[in-house]
Write an enzyme that holds these catalytic residues in place. Structure first.
Site, PDB file in Angstrom:
ATOM      1  CG  HIS A  97      -1.811  -1.185   1.300  1.00  0.00           C
ATOM      2  ND1 HIS A  97      -2.490  -1.547   2.447  1.00  0.00           N
ATOM      3  CD2 HIS A  97      -2.136  -2.131   0.369  1.00  0.00           C
ATOM      4  CE1 HIS A  97      -3.181  -2.648   2.212  1.00  0.00           C
ATOM      5  NE2 HIS A  97      -2.971  -3.030   0.977  1.00  0.00           N
ATOM      6  CG  HIS A 101      -7.410  -3.596  -1.634  1.00  0.00           C
ATOM      7  ND1 HIS A 101      -6.852  -2.551  -0.926  1.00  0.00           N
ATOM      8  CD2 HIS A 101      -6.690  -4.697  -1.298  1.00  0.00           C
ATOM      9  CE1 HIS A 101      -5.852  -3.006  -0.192  1.00  0.00           C
ATOM     10  NE2 HIS A 101      -5.738  -4.309  -0.392  1.00  0.00           N
ATOM     11  CG  ASP A 160      -3.039  -5.353  -2.665  1.00  0.00           C
ATOM     12  OD1 ASP A 160      -2.724  -4.373  -1.965  1.00  0.00           O
ATOM     13  OD2 ASP A 160      -3.704  -6.310  -2.235  1.00  0.00           O
ATOM     14  CG  HIS A 169       0.528  -9.824  -2.237  1.00  0.00           C
ATOM     15  ND1 HIS A 169       0.548  -8.515  -2.654  1.00  0.00           N
ATOM     16  CD2 HIS A 169      -0.341  -9.887  -1.192  1.00  0.00           C
ATOM     17  CE1 HIS A 169      -0.265  -7.804  -1.891  1.00  0.00           C
ATOM     18  NE2 HIS A 169      -0.818  -8.608  -0.999  1.00  0.00           N
TER      19      HIS A 169
END
Length: 329
Positions: A83, A242, A246, A269
């Site tokens: 973030h 969101h 990311d 991720h």
């Protein structure tokens, strides 16, 4: 060809700082973001440890992708970096010194907005050095099960994310954001991290997400039709926004601006790192360019090894096997 990208490097005008809790540790974290010299990139420092050792915000420093992106070297680790890095990327900062007194970036409200607003309080300072960017010339793809990511040629930086959940609230969502077109603060910075309420409870039971609360996580109700947060959602499609946030933060670990269109289906991720590694392993699919003052660009190519700046800017790419390092001047 002219690009809609500022050719100069930027850093902060002055130091800014904040205090929050680590999402997983639950510990209080003091964080400061400071100006840094040209060509230094984004570096993390641990103010609670002796010495002035730094950790580059580079893909070759990723040591964990479970629940967040964690960077590390022989001296220390820093987790939940995405973030903050997204806010720095969205604000247009190329060089910054990040100091924190714990092993985790504070979660704040679960979005990038607090960091972005913090940067706005000081503004950015133009530096007398030109940007080096990675320009995609051929599509590069990465697939892991039913998850698929790719990046294709595009004279800008665009991200398209798509998710598919088996519930009423999220279901299927798709969102595209063009970073160079502006609107970072309004469109994706406010999108918060999320999870099913029973998943949060399970994390707590296993000593994780100790700093998690309704103040920094969207908790999806057991009925999968609503959220437990009293203020509801900030966007109808906050979940995919969101995910795009990311992705922007993780891709900052390439170490320089990207010229390309990233498409991610069910990405996380680990898959973001997979795409970056695929890019690094496909040197025939990109070129390193220097952005000129008039917005045009020129390929550095074989001349890269002659400049220390070029070597430092694209260092992450040359840690892949069989790709010669350009980090030596």
């Amino acid at each position: 060809m002219s690009l809609a990208i500022d050719p100069f490097q930027y850093t902060l005008r002055q130091t800014v700082s904040c205090c929050g809790v680590g999402l997983h540790s639950g510990r209080t974290v003091n964080l400061a973001i400071k100006p840094a010299p040209v060509n230094s990139g984004i570096r993390f420092y641990r103010s609670d440890l002796p010495g002035d050792v730094f950790l580059n915000a580079h893909m070759d420093k990723v040591v964990g992708t479970q629940l967040a992106t964690t960077l590390g070297n022989e001296q220390f680790r820093v987790s939940t970096t995405e973030h903050l890095l997204a806010a720095i990327q969205g604000f247009g900062i190329d060089n910054a010194r990040i100091e924190l007194d714990s092993d985790e970036v504070p979660i704040m409200d679960g979005s990038a907005e607090p960091f972005y607003k913090l940067l706005k309080t000081t503004g950015k300072s133009r530096q007398e050095a030109l940007k080096t960017a990675l320009r995609i010339t051929r599509t590069v793809s990465y697939t892991e099960g039913d998850k698929h990511l790719s990046i294709e040629p595009y004279d800008g930086f665009k991200v398209t994310g798509e998710i598919c959940f088996d519930d009423t609230l999220i279901n299927k969502q798709k969102y595209t954001f063009d970073l160079l077109g502006g609107g970072f603060e309004e469109e994706i910075a406010r999108a918060r991290t999320f999870g099913y309420v029973e998943q949060v409870e399970e994390l707590w039971a296993n000593g994780l997400a100790l700093g998690g609360s309704l103040a920094n996580v969207i908790a999806i109700h057991w009925n999968r039709k609503s959220v437990l947060n009293e203020d509801g959602l900030r966007y109808d499609d906050e979940f995919i926004r969101h995910k795009v946030l990311d992705l922007v933060g993780d891709l900052a670990l390439l170490g320089c601006p990207i010229l390309g269109h990233v498409k991610a289906y069910k990405g996380g991720h680990a898959q973001h790192l997979g795409l970056m590694k695929a890019i690094a392993a496909s040197p025939e699919s990109w070129e390193v360019v220097e952005i000129k003052r008039n917005g045009a660009y020129a390929a550095i190519g074989e001349m890269a090894h002659k400049t220390r700046r070029a070597g430092q800017s694209i260092l992450p790419f040359f840690t892949a096997p069989n790709i010669p390092s350009l980090s030596a001047a």
